[in-house]
Design a protein around this motif. Sequence first.
Motif, PDB file in Angstrom:
ATOM      1  N   SER A  42      22.939  39.150  32.961  1.00 56.54           N
ATOM      2  CA  SER A  42      23.253  39.023  34.383  1.00 56.54           C
ATOM      3  C   SER A  42      24.486  38.155  34.613  1.00 56.54           C
ATOM      4  O   SER A  42      25.257  38.398  35.542  1.00 56.54           O
ATOM      5  CB  SER A  42      22.054  38.459  35.150  1.00 56.54           C
ATOM      6  OG  SER A  42      21.772  37.141  34.733  1.00 56.54           O
ATOM      7  N   ASP A  57      27.061  38.042  32.558  1.00 57.53           N
ATOM      8  CA  ASP A  57      28.179  38.927  32.247  1.00 57.53           C
ATOM      9  C   ASP A  57      28.451  39.882  33.404  1.00 57.53           C
ATOM     10  O   ASP A  57      29.607  40.163  33.726  1.00 57.53           O
ATOM     11  CB  ASP A  57      27.900  39.720  30.972  1.00 57.53           C
ATOM     12  CG  ASP A  57      27.910  38.849  29.725  1.00 57.53           C
ATOM     13  OD1 ASP A  57      28.537  37.764  29.770  1.00 57.53           O
ATOM     14  OD2 ASP A  57      27.291  39.254  28.727  1.00 57.53           O
ATOM     15  N   GLU A  58      27.381  40.383  34.027  1.00 60.83           N
ATOM     16  CA  GLU A  58      27.556  41.281  35.178  1.00 60.83           C
ATOM     17  C   GLU A  58      28.202  40.546  36.350  1.00 60.83           C
ATOM     18  O   GLU A  58      29.079  41.089  37.028  1.00 60.83           O
ATOM     19  CB  GLU A  58      26.210  41.863  35.601  1.00 60.83           C
ATOM     20  CG  GLU A  58      25.611  42.818  34.582  1.00 60.83           C
ATOM     21  CD  GLU A  58      24.165  43.173  34.901  1.00 60.83           C
ATOM     22  OE1 GLU A  58      23.659  42.764  35.958  1.00 60.83           O
ATOM     23  OE2 GLU A  58      23.548  43.863  34.072  1.00 60.83           O
ATOM     24  N   ASP A  59      27.792  39.302  36.584  1.00 60.80           N
ATOM     25  CA  ASP A  59      28.399  38.500  37.648  1.00 60.80           C
ATOM     26  C   ASP A  59      29.884  38.274  37.380  1.00 60.80           C
ATOM     27  O   ASP A  59      30.714  38.357  38.291  1.00 60.80           O
ATOM     28  CB  ASP A  59      27.692  37.153  37.794  1.00 60.80           C
ATOM     29  CG  ASP A  59      26.312  37.274  38.402  1.00 60.80           C
ATOM     30  OD1 ASP A  59      25.995  38.333  38.972  1.00 60.80           O
ATOM     31  OD2 ASP A  59      25.543  36.292  38.294  1.00 60.80           O
ATOM     32  N   ASP A  60      30.212  37.978  36.125  1.00 60.52           N
ATOM     33  CA  ASP A  60      31.617  37.779  35.773  1.00 60.52           C
ATOM     34  C   ASP A  60      32.435  39.037  36.018  1.00 60.52           C
ATOM     35  O   ASP A  60      33.551  38.971  36.537  1.00 60.52           O
ATOM     36  CB  ASP A  60      31.755  37.364  34.303  1.00 60.52           C
ATOM     37  CG  ASP A  60      31.316  35.935  34.053  1.00 60.52           C
ATOM     38  OD1 ASP A  60      31.193  35.173  35.041  1.00 60.52           O
ATOM     39  OD2 ASP A  60      31.098  35.583  32.872  1.00 60.52           O
ATOM     40  N   ALA A  61      31.885  40.177  35.651  1.00 59.67           N
ATOM     41  CA  ALA A  61      32.597  41.438  35.860  1.00 59.67           C
ATOM     42  C   ALA A  61      32.789  41.707  37.344  1.00 59.67           C
ATOM     43  O   ALA A  61      33.862  42.170  37.772  1.00 59.67           O
ATOM     44  CB  ALA A  61      31.839  42.583  35.197  1.00 59.67           C
ATOM     45  N   ALA A  62      31.770  41.417  38.152  1.00 54.81           N
ATOM     46  CA  ALA A  62      31.892  41.624  39.602  1.00 54.81           C
ATOM     47  C   ALA A  62      32.941  40.696  40.201  1.00 54.81           C
ATOM     48  O   ALA A  62      33.757  41.119  41.039  1.00 54.81           O
ATOM     49  CB  ALA A  62      30.537  41.405  40.269  1.00 54.81           C
ATOM     50  N   GLU A  63      32.955  39.452  39.770  1.00 52.97           N
ATOM     51  CA  GLU A  63      33.961  38.503  40.269  1.00 52.97           C
ATOM     52  C   GLU A  63      35.360  38.932  39.857  1.00 52.97           C
ATOM     53  O   GLU A  63      36.304  38.847  40.649  1.00 52.97           O
ATOM     54  CB  GLU A  63      33.664  37.094  39.756  1.00 52.97           C
ATOM     55  CG  GLU A  63      32.439  36.466  40.376  1.00 52.97           C
ATOM     56  CD  GLU A  63      32.056  35.158  39.707  1.00 52.97           C
ATOM     57  OE1 GLU A  63      32.784  34.699  38.795  1.00 52.97           O
ATOM     58  OE2 GLU A  63      31.028  34.596  40.095  1.00 52.97           O
ATOM     59  N   ASP A  64      35.506  39.397  38.621  1.00 56.07           N
ATOM     60  CA  ASP A  64      36.815  39.872  38.165  1.00 56.07           C
ATOM     61  C   ASP A  64      37.288  41.059  38.998  1.00 56.07           C
ATOM     62  O   ASP A  64      38.474  41.156  39.335  1.00 56.07           O
ATOM     63  CB  ASP A  64      36.765  40.256  36.691  1.00 56.07           C
ATOM     64  CG  ASP A  64      36.607  39.055  35.775  1.00 56.07           C
ATOM     65  OD1 ASP A  64      36.844  37.922  36.248  1.00 56.07           O
ATOM     66  OD2 ASP A  64      36.253  39.254  34.590  1.00 56.07           O
ATOM     67  N   ALA A  65      36.371  41.960  39.341  1.00 51.28           N
ATOM     68  CA  ALA A  65      36.731  43.120  40.149  1.00 51.28           C
ATOM     69  C   ALA A  65      37.195  42.692  41.541  1.00 51.28           C
ATOM     70  O   ALA A  65      38.168  43.236  42.083  1.00 51.28           O
ATOM     71  CB  ALA A  65      35.551  44.083  40.255  1.00 51.28           C
ATOM     72  N   ILE A  66      36.531  41.688  42.112  1.00 53.62           N
ATOM     73  CA  ILE A  66      36.918  41.204  43.441  1.00 53.62           C
ATOM     74  C   ILE A  66      38.304  40.573  43.384  1.00 53.62           C
ATOM     75  O   ILE A  66      39.163  40.838  44.237  1.00 53.62           O
ATOM     76  CB  ILE A  66      35.876  40.193  43.975  1.00 53.62           C
ATOM     77  CG1 ILE A  66      34.565  40.918  44.283  1.00 53.62           C
ATOM     78  CG2 ILE A  66      36.399  39.470  45.208  1.00 53.62           C
ATOM     79  CD1 ILE A  66      33.404  39.981  44.564  1.00 53.62           C
ATOM     80  N   ASP A 100      40.675  41.151  41.189  1.00 53.16           N
ATOM     81  CA  ASP A 100      41.664  42.202  40.955  1.00 53.16           C
ATOM     82  C   ASP A 100      41.957  42.977  42.238  1.00 53.16           C
ATOM     83  O   ASP A 100      43.115  43.299  42.519  1.00 53.16           O
ATOM     84  CB  ASP A 100      41.184  43.163  39.866  1.00 53.16           C
ATOM     85  CG  ASP A 100      41.216  42.527  38.482  1.00 53.16           C
ATOM     86  OD1 ASP A 100      41.923  41.498  38.309  1.00 53.16           O
ATOM     87  OD2 ASP A 100      40.530  43.054  37.588  1.00 53.16           O
TER      88      ASP A 100
END
Length: 107
Positions: free
Chosen positions: A75, A77-86, A88
């Motif tokens: 979870s 890692d998923e949070d990090d990916a979501a933050e990175d998408a925001i 970007d």
Amino acid sequence: MPVVLYSAIRLVLLVVIWVVLLAFHVSGLLAFAIAVVLALLISYLAFRGPRDRAARYVQERAQRRGAGERRISASIDEDDAAEDAIVDAQRHDVPGADTDDAPGRPA
């Protein structure tokens, strides 16, 4: 845990040498500096077994982590990916915020 044992041995050795030097009326800071050097040398020369076990433990642990053992939950890692998408998406919305340009350099 070999790392804790080896660290404890070195710490006890440092304190014992420091106290002995203080008992011989060596000034506090000088006594501490001498104790650090002596403890380092003595622990390197006299405690090879505990040092090797601690090094082996650290190496095995690093290998396990490199082989896929994970401590961080999925979870996070998923949070990090979501933050990175925001982040970007925000960069693409800002005019002039090109990822190829270095910050602070004129375009």
